[in-house]
Design a protein around this motif. Structure first.
Motif, mmCIF file in Angstrom:
data_model
loop_
_atom_site.group_PDB
_atom_site.id
_atom_site.type_symbol
_atom_site.label_atom_id
_atom_site.label_comp_id
_atom_site.label_asym_id
_atom_site.label_seq_id
_atom_site.Cartn_x
_atom_site.Cartn_y
_atom_site.Cartn_z
ATOM 1 N N LEU A 1 145.615 19.777 -88.131
ATOM 2 C CA LEU A 1 144.965 20.894 -88.489
ATOM 3 C C LEU A 1 146.216 21.780 -88.385
ATOM 4 N N ALA A 2 146.847 22.089 -87.404
ATOM 5 C CA ALA A 2 147.314 23.053 -87.401
ATOM 6 C C ALA A 2 149.218 23.004 -86.419
ATOM 7 N N SER A 3 149.208 21.797 -87.448
ATOM 8 C CA SER A 3 150.498 21.713 -88.069
ATOM 9 C C SER A 3 151.321 21.041 -89.338
ATOM 10 N N GLY A 4 150.170 20.426 -89.987
ATOM 11 C CA GLY A 4 150.424 20.294 -91.280
ATOM 12 C C GLY A 4 151.091 20.923 -92.614
ATOM 13 N N THR A 5 150.995 20.917 -93.151
ATOM 14 C CA THR A 5 152.094 20.943 -94.041
ATOM 15 C C THR A 5 150.188 21.436 -95.199
ATOM 16 N N VAL A 6 150.955 22.727 -95.846
ATOM 17 C CA VAL A 6 149.907 23.461 -96.906
ATOM 18 C C VAL A 6 150.547 22.396 -98.568
ATOM 19 N N ARG A 7 149.687 22.425 -99.491
ATOM 20 C CA ARG A 7 150.148 21.171 -100.545
ATOM 21 C C ARG A 7 149.065 22.421 -101.440
ATOM 22 N N LEU A 8 149.309 22.725 -102.719
ATOM 23 C CA LEU A 8 148.659 23.152 -103.601
ATOM 24 C C LEU A 8 147.966 22.284 -104.168
ATOM 25 N N LEU A 9 147.018 22.301 -104.785
ATOM 26 C CA LEU A 9 145.626 21.059 -104.909
ATOM 27 C C LEU A 9 145.706 21.558 -106.869
ATOM 28 N N ASP A 10 144.897 20.819 -106.891
ATOM 29 C CA ASP A 10 144.181 21.152 -108.487
ATOM 30 C C ASP A 10 143.351 21.452 -108.073
ATOM 31 N N ALA B 1 141.159 13.943 -81.707
ATOM 32 C CA ALA B 1 142.721 14.809 -81.298
ATOM 33 C C ALA B 1 144.295 15.162 -82.579
ATOM 34 N N LEU B 2 144.428 13.780 -83.424
ATOM 35 C CA LEU B 2 144.955 13.371 -84.211
ATOM 36 C C LEU B 2 144.465 14.791 -85.084
ATOM 37 N N GLN B 3 143.785 14.604 -86.000
ATOM 38 C CA GLN B 3 142.916 15.776 -86.993
ATOM 39 C C GLN B 3 143.576 17.266 -86.604
ATOM 40 N N LEU C 1 135.074 18.102 -80.527
ATOM 41 C CA LEU C 1 136.166 18.551 -81.444
ATOM 42 C C LEU C 1 136.638 20.421 -80.734
ATOM 43 N N ARG C 2 135.330 21.020 -80.649
ATOM 44 C CA ARG C 2 135.730 22.132 -80.107
ATOM 45 C C ARG C 2 136.666 22.466 -79.241
ATOM 46 N N GLU C 3 136.609 21.792 -78.060
ATOM 47 C CA GLU C 3 137.299 21.703 -76.765
ATOM 48 C C GLU C 3 138.716 21.669 -77.404
ATOM 49 N N LEU C 4 138.825 20.240 -78.683
ATOM 50 C CA LEU C 4 140.553 20.266 -79.282
ATOM 51 C C LEU C 4 140.906 21.092 -79.596
ATOM 52 N N LEU C 5 140.177 22.007 -80.786
ATOM 53 C CA LEU C 5 140.404 23.101 -81.048
ATOM 54 C C LEU C 5 141.201 24.089 -80.616
#
Length: 313
Positions: free
Chosen positions: A120-129, A114-116, A25-29
């Motif tokens: 994380l790199a290109s996702g959308t920020v949502r304001l959660l309760d 890889a998809l995770q 995971l660290r390599e992918l990040l």
């Protein structure tokens, strides 16, 4: 994309699976973020300390790598540092825990590494309760201590909290669903249906012998049980699911319906919605769990804050 991310890694989550995956995971990040700044947690609430330090050092993305309990600690650490969201700072999650129930609600569960990382790199920020609960915990000496804690997914009490306590005391090498089912079987050997009182938005809605109560922001708990299938993480309300007293045989007969989210029509199940909840026990100690951890007991007061937590999904 975040320019100063920090990763809080729980090496013990999922019975050590997270540590075994961390190298890959660290390599992918590193391919997406460059330098990977991280720390491994070393004990209870250490993730909260690391998250608070990261926020104070200017991190614009703090990522929990582990299970629901790790995410809960990171959430509490971020808010402890600032008391409110830091402009531009975001909470992230790479799920790798025993239950990972919040990941199921957010559509993150079971994704390839890889998809995770890509999300994380290109996702959308949502304001959660965000839920907050005031309850009785334990101080440094073990004496009772009134305390408060935040949560994103759920907090429950009674049978479910005792099951969490049993799961966390045993090996989790069988994975989330099986670990929690074995915990259910262990809890059934000492089944209790304590007398509880439930108040929602100032009105007492339930009183009587109770198997469990779940105060839910997310849909799942207990390693994939869909306890609150109608819950939404951005509607500003808790789904309060009360399950009245059951026998051992009835629990075994109906637990499959809870996994599938088909239990709401059962006569023992009552569902309420509201922004403030108070739960009291009558005459006995009742444990409380939160995001798969067991930090204290009743009485408990819950409050939800709408669109509070910037979450990258």
């Amino acid at each position: 994309m975040a320019v100063n991310p920090f990763f809080v890694v729980n090496p013990h989550s999922a019975d050590g699976r997270t540590l075994r995956l961390w190298g890959e995971l660290r390599e992918l990040l590193a391919r997406r973020f460059g330098e990977v700044r991280f720390e491994l947690t070393r004990g209870t609430m250490h993730a909260a300390e690391l998250a608070a330090a990261a926020i104070e050092a200017g991190a614009d993305l703090v990522v929990a790598v582990g299970g629901d309990g790790t995410l809960n600690e990171v959430l509490n650490g971020c808010f402890r540092a600032a008391r409110q969201p830091v402009p531009g700072a975001v909470l992230g999650y790479l799920p790798s825990g025993t239950g990972s129930d919040f990941a199921r609600t957010m559509g993150l569960y079971g994704l390839p590494l890889a998809l995770q990382v890509e999300k994380l790199a290109s996702g959308t920020v949502r304001l959660l309760d965000c839920g907050q609960v005031h309850f009785t915990g334990a101080g440094p000496s073990g004496a009772p201590l009134e305390t408060s804690r935040l949560f994103l997914n759920e907090s429950s009490l009674g049978f479910s909290a005792e099951t969490v306590n049993n799961v966390n005391r045993a090996s989790k090498r069988f994975g989330g669903k099986m670990s929690f089912f074995l915990g259910v079987l262990r809890t059934l050997t000492r089944l209790r249906n304590p007398l509880l009182q439930v108040t929602v938005d100032g009105k007492q809605v339930y009183a009587g012998p109770t198997l469990l109560v779940a105060v839910a922001n997310g849909k799942y708990f207990g390693g994939s049980m869909m306890i609150a299938p109608m819950a939404e993480v951005q509607d500003g309300l808790f789904d309060v699911v009360v399950v009245s007293a059951m026998t051992r045989l009835t629990v075994l007969k109906k637990i499959g319906k809870i996994y599938r989210g088909e239990h709401l029509a059962e006569p023992e199940v009552h569902v309420y919605r509201g922004a403030e909840v108070r739960i009291n026990s009558v005459g006995e100690e009742v444990l409380l769990e939160m995001d798969g951890e067991q930090p204290g007991r009743l009485a408990a007061d819950f409050r939800i804050s709408r669109h509070t937590v910037p979450f990258l999904a």
